[in-house]
Design an enzyme around this catalytic site. Structure first.
Site, short mmCIF file in Angstrom:
data_model
loop_
_atom_site.label_atom_id
_atom_site.label_comp_id
_atom_site.label_asym_id
_atom_site.label_seq_id
_atom_site.Cartn_x
_atom_site.Cartn_y
_atom_site.Cartn_z
CG HIS A 109 -3.43 -0.45 -6.78
ND1 HIS A 109 -3.81 0.19 -5.65
CD2 HIS A 109 -3.40 -1.78 -6.46
CE1 HIS A 109 -4.03 -0.69 -4.67
NE2 HIS A 109 -3.79 -1.89 -5.14
CD GLU B 228 -2.95 3.58 -5.24
OE1 GLU B 228 -3.96 3.04 -5.73
OE2 GLU B 228 -2.05 2.95 -4.70
NE ARG C 243 -4.30 -1.36 0.15
CZ ARG C 243 -4.45 -2.40 -0.70
NH1 ARG C 243 -3.50 -2.68 -1.57
NH2 ARG C 243 -5.55 -3.12 -0.69
N1 LIG Z 1 -0.77 -3.82 -5.16
C1 LIG Z 1 -1.78 -4.68 -5.19
O1 LIG Z 1 -2.53 -4.74 -6.15
C2 LIG Z 1 -1.98 -5.61 -4.07
C3 LIG Z 1 -1.62 -5.26 -2.79
N2 LIG Z 1 -1.81 -6.13 -1.76
C4 LIG Z 1 -1.36 -5.73 -0.41
O2 LIG Z 1 -0.49 -6.74 0.08
C5 LIG Z 1 -0.79 -6.96 1.45
C6 LIG Z 1 -0.32 -8.35 1.86
O3 LIG Z 1 -1.14 -9.35 1.32
P1 LIG Z 1 -0.96 -10.90 1.76
O4 LIG Z 1 0.46 -11.32 1.55
O5 LIG Z 1 -2.03 -11.68 1.11
O6 LIG Z 1 -1.23 -10.77 3.32
P2 LIG Z 1 -0.62 -11.62 4.50
O7 LIG Z 1 -1.46 -11.29 5.69
O8 LIG Z 1 -0.45 -13.04 4.10
O9 LIG Z 1 0.85 -10.99 4.70
C7 LIG Z 1 1.10 -9.80 5.35
C8 LIG Z 1 2.32 -10.00 6.23
O10 LIG Z 1 2.69 -8.75 6.80
C9 LIG Z 1 3.22 -9.04 8.08
N3 LIG Z 1 3.28 -7.84 8.90
C10 LIG Z 1 2.28 -7.21 9.55
N4 LIG Z 1 2.75 -6.16 10.21
C11 LIG Z 1 4.09 -6.11 9.97
C12 LIG Z 1 5.13 -5.25 10.39
N5 LIG Z 1 4.90 -4.21 11.20
N6 LIG Z 1 6.38 -5.49 9.95
C13 LIG Z 1 6.63 -6.56 9.13
N7 LIG Z 1 5.68 -7.41 8.70
C14 LIG Z 1 4.42 -7.18 9.14
C15 LIG Z 1 2.27 -10.10 8.63
O11 LIG Z 1 2.83 -10.80 9.73
C16 LIG Z 1 2.06 -10.97 7.40
O12 LIG Z 1 2.98 -12.05 7.35
C17 LIG Z 1 -2.31 -6.73 1.54
O13 LIG Z 1 -2.71 -6.39 2.85
C18 LIG Z 1 -2.53 -5.60 0.56
O14 LIG Z 1 -2.48 -4.37 1.22
C19 LIG Z 1 -2.35 -7.36 -1.95
C20 LIG Z 1 -2.74 -7.75 -3.22
C21 LIG Z 1 -2.60 -6.90 -4.37
O1 LIG Z 2 -6.26 -7.01 -3.15
C1 LIG Z 2 -5.69 -5.95 -2.85
O2 LIG Z 2 -5.42 -5.64 -1.67
C2 LIG Z 2 -5.34 -5.00 -3.92
O3 LIG Z 2 -4.66 -4.05 -3.69
C3 LIG Z 2 -5.83 -5.22 -5.28
O4 LIG Z 2 -5.83 -6.52 -5.64
#
Ligand SMILES: NC(=O)C1=CN([C@@H]2O[C@H](COP(=O)(O)OP(=O)(O)OC[C@H]3O[C@@H](n4cnc5c(N)ncnc54)[C@H](O)[C@@H]3O)[C@@H](O)[C@H]2O)C=CC1
Ligand SMILES: O=C(O)C(=O)CO
Length: 360
Positions: free
Chosen positions: A320, A302, A273
């Site tokens: 994004h 954004e 993000r």
């Molecule tokens: N750019 C895009 O289109 C997309 C962005 N995202 C973003 O990616 C993020 C992660 O997604 P997932 O891997 O599925 O989630 P996830 O929950 O599997 O991984 C997030 C990780 O961040 C860690 N974390 C939390 N606080 C932390 C900190 N202070 N320092 C270090 N690590 C910390 C957690 O322990 C966890 O392992 C989502 O929350 C979303 O915001 C996800 C999909 C698409």
């Molecule tokens: O899933 C999310 O969190 C995104 O940012 C878009 O896929």
């Protein structure tokens, strides 16, 4: 009084009213809802980001569930409106839910769903693409070609960084961070250093096994290290990719001080993000350090970029799109529909699809 918003209606005689604030890829999600006797209303309004007022108007007097988008502000006002309309379910079409006030949803008895898993590999692939594009200066070189500037091979033309044998740093080694780490370790034989609040045991085992495989084949083994602080990752890694959730603990995780501890020729990728990075400090750092490169999919405000970012050659910026593969986007839409059905208790043959559903 908000203006009425334009909608497209599927299965007008359906008993339950489910609203989607945007049209979403595929038809599977629509068919799943129709099969459970839902009238599906999709907002067809031209503007990209709907206001809270627009969504209140969409919810109306009777609404059983809503599928919304990460660009929308799902807080007190919207959950109160949904609850008044009889709704008990909301699903974000995203894994990230920093736009959703889960406490407000709880207060109004609305269950909240998100769409993890189906976007893990797609998002990691974009982070890997940005890492490569930054390391090998692909966007700059493409612009150079199109501008008609290429007049022959030269020893110094667009020299970049070799990834093999370098260290990849991952901050937030959850689903996406771990998938990205595996791609970079296996694909480019990079060593791994990661920081997360939790141990990424499966990832560690993967790198250990791959290292043993390389060694058995006469190659230099890859290694891994779980860093005790994020600063250790920033100091040691050559390519750093950010994959944590956005919350109070990760806001401006990358700031002026931390940027200054990174290697002068490091690459920073952000597909998490925007507010995880202090973008003003980043622009300044990129100006001062022309060999430091970034690949950004997300931005602090954004759809805007901070002044100066768009002019910098050492920044690659995309809008994004990390989860934007057809398979993934259809999967996200399907999961979002299933979330609404399950939260609203509308599923008849629950056991057939329960294993596909994800909750926060
Ligand atoms: N750019 C895009 O289109 C997309 C962005 N995202 C973003 O990616 C993020 C992660 O997604 P997932 O891997 O599925 O989630 P996830 O929950 O599997 O991984 C997030 C990780 O961040 C860690 N974390 C939390 N606080 C932390 C900190 N202070 N320092 C270090 N690590 C910390 C957690 O322990 C966890 O392992 C989502 O929350 C979303 O915001 C996800 C999909 C698409
Ligand atoms: O899933 C999310 O969190 C995104 O940012 C878009 O896929």
């Amino acid at each position: 009084m908000a203006k009425p918003v334009s909608i497209e209606v599927w299965n007008p005689s359906g008993k339950y009213r489910v609203v989607s604030t945007k049209s979403m890829p595929g038809t599977r999600w629509i068919n799943l809802l129709i099969a459970q006797d839902c009238r599906v209303e999709i907002c067809t309004e031209k503007k990209t980001i709907l206001s809270v007022e627009d969504i209140v108007a969409l919810i109306g007097d009777k609404c059983d569930g809503v599928i919304g988008q990460l660009t929308e502000d799902w807080g007190e006002t919207l959950f109160a409106a949904l609850s008044r309309a009889g709704g008990k379910a909301f699903s974000n079409m995203a894994v990230g839910y920093n736009n959703v006030d889960v406490n407000a949803a709880n207060k109004y008895g609305v269950a909240v769903g998100n769409t993890p898993g189906v976007l893990t590999e797609t998002t990691a692939e974009l982070a890997a693409s940005l890492s490569l594009a930054a390391a090998r200066r692909i966007v700059e070189a493409d612009e150079f070609m199109r501008a008609g500037l290429y007049d022959g091979w030269l020893p110094y033309l667009f020299v970049g960084n070799l990834l093999k044998g370098q260290t990849v740093g991952v901050i937030g080694a959850g689903r996406i961070g771990s998938a990205y780490a595996r791609m970079m370790v296996e694909g480019f034989k990079m060593n791994l250093i990661y920081y997360d609040l939790y141990q990424a045991t499966r990832l560690e085992k993967f790198v250990t096994a791959y290292g043993a495989f390389l060694q058995a084949n006469g190659e230099q083994p890859v290694t891994w290290k779980r860093a005790s602080s994020m600063d250790e990752v920033l100091r040691e890694a050559d390519v750093i990719s950010l994959h944590p959730v956005l919350d109070k603990t990760t806001y401006h995780l990358i700031n002026k001080e931390r940027l200054s501890t990174m290697k002068k020729e490091a690459i920073l990728v952000n597909c998490s993000r925007g507010p995880v990075v202090d973008e003003v400090a980043l622009v300044e750092h990129l100006k001062q350090n022309p060999k430091f490169r970034v690949g950004l999919d997300v931005f602090e405000d954004e759809p805007y970029m901070k002044p100066g970012l768009a002019e910098l050659k050492n920044a690659i910026v995309v809008p994004h799109i990390a989860s934007a593969s057809k398979w993934t986007r259809e999967g996200m839409a399907t999961l979002a529909a299933l979330n609404v059905l399950v939260c609203q208790d509308l599923i008849i043959e629950l056991h057939l699809i329960l294993d596909q559903v994800q909750f926060i």
